[in-house]
Scaffold this active site. Structure first.
Site, PDB file in Angstrom:
ATOM      1  N   MET A 129       0.764  -1.092  -0.072  1.00  0.00           N
ATOM      2  CA  MET A 129       0.071   0.077   0.073  1.00  0.00           C
ATOM      3  C   MET A 129       0.846   1.128  -0.039  1.00  0.00           C
ATOM      4  O   MET A 129       0.354   2.199   0.289  1.00  0.00           O
ATOM      5  CB  MET A 129      -1.026  -0.098   1.281  1.00  0.00           C
ATOM      6  CG  MET A 129      -2.145  -1.163   1.059  1.00  0.00           C
ATOM      7  SD  MET A 129      -3.662  -0.809   1.739  1.00  0.00           S
ATOM      8  CE  MET A 129      -2.904  -0.716   3.592  1.00  0.00           C
ATOM      9  N   GLY A 130       2.204   0.955  -0.301  1.00  0.00           N
ATOM     10  CA  GLY A 130       3.111   2.370  -0.743  1.00  0.00           C
ATOM     11  C   GLY A 130       3.603   2.659   0.636  1.00  0.00           C
ATOM     12  O   GLY A 130       3.470   1.930   1.785  1.00  0.00           O
ATOM     13  N   ALA A 131       4.239   3.787   1.080  1.00  0.00           N
ATOM     14  CA  ALA A 131       4.765   4.365   2.066  1.00  0.00           C
ATOM     15  C   ALA A 131       6.038   3.320   2.256  1.00  0.00           C
ATOM     16  O   ALA A 131       6.024   2.855   3.587  1.00  0.00           O
ATOM     17  CB  ALA A 131       4.073   4.515   3.251  1.00  0.00           C
ATOM     18  N   LEU A 132       6.941   2.951   1.334  1.00  0.00           N
ATOM     19  CA  LEU A 132       7.700   2.027   1.435  1.00  0.00           C
ATOM     20  C   LEU A 132       8.663   2.116   2.449  1.00  0.00           C
ATOM     21  O   LEU A 132       9.390   3.328   2.789  1.00  0.00           O
ATOM     22  CB  LEU A 132       8.401   1.525   0.080  1.00  0.00           C
ATOM     23  CG  LEU A 132       7.274   1.216  -1.023  1.00  0.00           C
ATOM     24  CD1 LEU A 132       8.000   0.856  -2.274  1.00  0.00           C
ATOM     25  CD2 LEU A 132       6.334   0.173  -0.775  1.00  0.00           C
TER      26      LEU A 132
ATOM     27  N   HIS B 292       9.454  -3.517   3.438  1.00  0.00           N
ATOM     28  CA  HIS B 292       9.128  -3.919   1.993  1.00  0.00           C
ATOM     29  C   HIS B 292      10.285  -4.234   1.032  1.00  0.00           C
ATOM     30  O   HIS B 292      10.021  -5.142   0.310  1.00  0.00           O
ATOM     31  CB  HIS B 292       8.241  -2.709   1.378  1.00  0.00           C
ATOM     32  CG  HIS B 292       7.151  -2.025   1.959  1.00  0.00           C
ATOM     33  ND1 HIS B 292       6.723  -0.917   2.594  1.00  0.00           N
ATOM     34  CD2 HIS B 292       5.722  -2.833   1.990  1.00  0.00           C
ATOM     35  CE1 HIS B 292       5.697  -0.949   2.995  1.00  0.00           C
ATOM     36  NE2 HIS B 292       4.915  -2.085   2.988  1.00  0.00           N
TER      37      HIS B 292
ATOM     38  N   LYS C 104       4.568 -10.230   9.405  1.00  0.00           N
ATOM     39  CA  LYS C 104       3.766  -8.990  10.725  1.00  0.00           C
ATOM     40  C   LYS C 104       2.323  -9.111  10.690  1.00  0.00           C
ATOM     41  O   LYS C 104       1.593  -9.264  11.571  1.00  0.00           O
ATOM     42  CB  LYS C 104       4.401  -7.644  10.485  1.00  0.00           C
ATOM     43  CG  LYS C 104       3.826  -6.977  11.237  1.00  0.00           C
ATOM     44  CD  LYS C 104       4.264  -5.263  11.019  1.00  0.00           C
ATOM     45  CE  LYS C 104       3.609  -4.908   9.986  1.00  0.00           C
ATOM     46  NZ  LYS C 104       2.096  -4.404  10.356  1.00  0.00           N
TER      47      LYS C 104
ATOM     48  N   GLN D  44      -3.054 -12.546   7.866  1.00  0.00           N
ATOM     49  CA  GLN D  44      -3.495 -12.018   6.541  1.00  0.00           C
ATOM     50  C   GLN D  44      -2.688 -13.074   5.520  1.00  0.00           C
ATOM     51  O   GLN D  44      -3.107 -13.698   4.405  1.00  0.00           O
ATOM     52  CB  GLN D  44      -2.829 -10.769   6.133  1.00  0.00           C
ATOM     53  CG  GLN D  44      -2.954 -10.264   4.528  1.00  0.00           C
ATOM     54  CD  GLN D  44      -2.482  -8.946   4.321  1.00  0.00           C
ATOM     55  OE1 GLN D  44      -3.083  -8.178   4.453  1.00  0.00           O
ATOM     56  NE2 GLN D  44      -1.135  -8.610   4.085  1.00  0.00           N
TER      57      GLN D  44
ATOM     58  N   MET E  30       8.559  -3.138  11.677  1.00  0.00           N
ATOM     59  CA  MET E  30       8.435  -2.023  10.699  1.00  0.00           C
ATOM     60  C   MET E  30       6.979  -1.803   9.933  1.00  0.00           C
ATOM     61  O   MET E  30       6.387  -2.875   9.570  1.00  0.00           O
ATOM     62  CB  MET E  30       9.417  -2.051   9.402  1.00  0.00           C
ATOM     63  CG  MET E  30      10.720  -1.767   9.722  1.00  0.00           C
ATOM     64  SD  MET E  30      11.834  -1.651   8.380  1.00  0.00           S
ATOM     65  CE  MET E  30      13.396  -1.047   9.426  1.00  0.00           C
TER      66      MET E  30
ATOM     67  N   ARG F   7       2.823   2.773   9.102  1.00  0.00           N
ATOM     68  CA  ARG F   7       2.352   3.650  10.116  1.00  0.00           C
ATOM     69  C   ARG F   7       3.256   4.194  11.047  1.00  0.00           C
ATOM     70  O   ARG F   7       2.795   5.169  11.855  1.00  0.00           O
ATOM     71  CB  ARG F   7       1.070   2.873  10.958  1.00  0.00           C
ATOM     72  CG  ARG F   7      -0.294   2.509  10.063  1.00  0.00           C
ATOM     73  CD  ARG F   7      -1.290   1.851  10.903  1.00  0.00           C
ATOM     74  NE  ARG F   7      -2.578   1.787  10.237  1.00  0.00           N
ATOM     75  CZ  ARG F   7      -2.907   0.861   9.411  1.00  0.00           C
ATOM     76  NH1 ARG F   7      -2.045  -0.128   9.089  1.00  0.00           N
ATOM     77  NH2 ARG F   7      -4.009   0.712   8.624  1.00  0.00           N
TER      78      ARG F   7
END
Length: 282
Positions: A30-33, A37, A151, A155, A186, A189
């Protein structure tokens, strides 16, 4: 590096790749790497010639609309980060319209009850949203392997179940949790944490590690009570849940047996920011 924002474009390009018999790894984000990631991307390059990274903040998996609004969106910075990593990366950064074609609702899934545990109890409809977007991305990207961090362990288990039930031809690889030096798992958020909460947040992993030690000699109930007391006495962090579960079924443990594997799962609020983590217990 190639960047696509429309599924028709990326599907056409992937067809060309597949004629060359090149393998494709996929890292949905969802980005904000961050480094977590990138550790997935690095893992993906071990087995694959090309790696596709999707960057899409999926609206259907947010039960809290305020959280959706505040979720960091840093596409330009993410693109630069990936460009420095490898030239064999494809970025797919679609719009909501491209993914959902004007009908932004989730499909309904049944994951054999995995979706009703832990996060499912606290985030209504969350895993229908996850199942919807991951299934659509798999259909668009058609990867050989897809990589997910542990993490989000629940899911990960649900995505494995999705692939099994819908017979999607992709191998799901679970990758170890990537942590900051402080031990904090990590997360995109984390950048929103105010300084005092940032300083306090490593207490989550510290508590999990102690809970693991205690689980060797104490019952699940006793360990849970201890964790709940630790957070009840904490000035900044608020415990939403701590659950010890069977690592395969995610059902809360009632009595330990030697034949089963267990994990401890935790969700904590640092001010208005929700942090999750987990740890293998045996």
């Amino acid at each position: 590096m190639k960047i696509f924002s429309e599924k028709i474009q990326i599907q056409k390009y992937i067809k060309q790749i597949k004629t060359k018999k090149l393998s494709i790894g996929f890292v949905p984000t969802m980005g904000a790497l961050h480094e977590g990631h990138l550790s997935l991307v690095k893992e993906a390059f071990i087995k694959n010639d090309i790696v596709v990274v999707s960057i899409f903040v999926n609206p259907t998996q947010f039960d809290n609309q305020e959280d959706l609004k505040k979720y960091p969106r840093t596409l330009e910075a993410d693109t630069k980060l990936l460009a420095n990593f490898s030239k064999n990366i494809i970025i797919y950064a679609p719009t909501v319209k491209d993914i959902y074609e004007g009908d932004t609702i989730s499909e309904n899934f049944y994951f054999d009850g995995l979706e009703f545990e832990m996060e499912g109890k606290f985030r209504a409809g969350h895993f229908n949203g996850v199942g919807t977007i991951v299934k659509r991305l798999f259909e668009i990207v058609t990867p050989d392997y897809a990589y997910f961090g542990k993490k989000d362990y629940q899911q990960l288990m649900i995505i494995k179940k999705l692939v099994e039930k819908h017979q999607i031809p992709v191998n799901i690889i679970g990758c170890n949790i990537h942590r900051e030096q402080s031990g904090l798992a990590m997360s995109s958020r984390n950048v929103r944490l105010k300084e005092d909460y940032k300083q306090a947040a490593p207490f989550i992993y510290k508590t999990l590690k102690t809970a693991k030690k205690k689980f060797g000699t104490k019952s699940a109930n006793k360990v849970t009570e201890w964790v709940e007391n630790e957070f009840a006495n904490h000035k900044l962090l608020t415990l939403e849940y701590f659950i010890i579960s069977d690592a395969k079924t995610l059902k809360p443990v009632k009595r330990k047996t030697k034949k089963k594997t267990y994990r401890a799962f935790i969700a904590v609020y640092a001010d208005d920011i929700r942090l999750i983590d987990n740890i293998a217990l045996n």
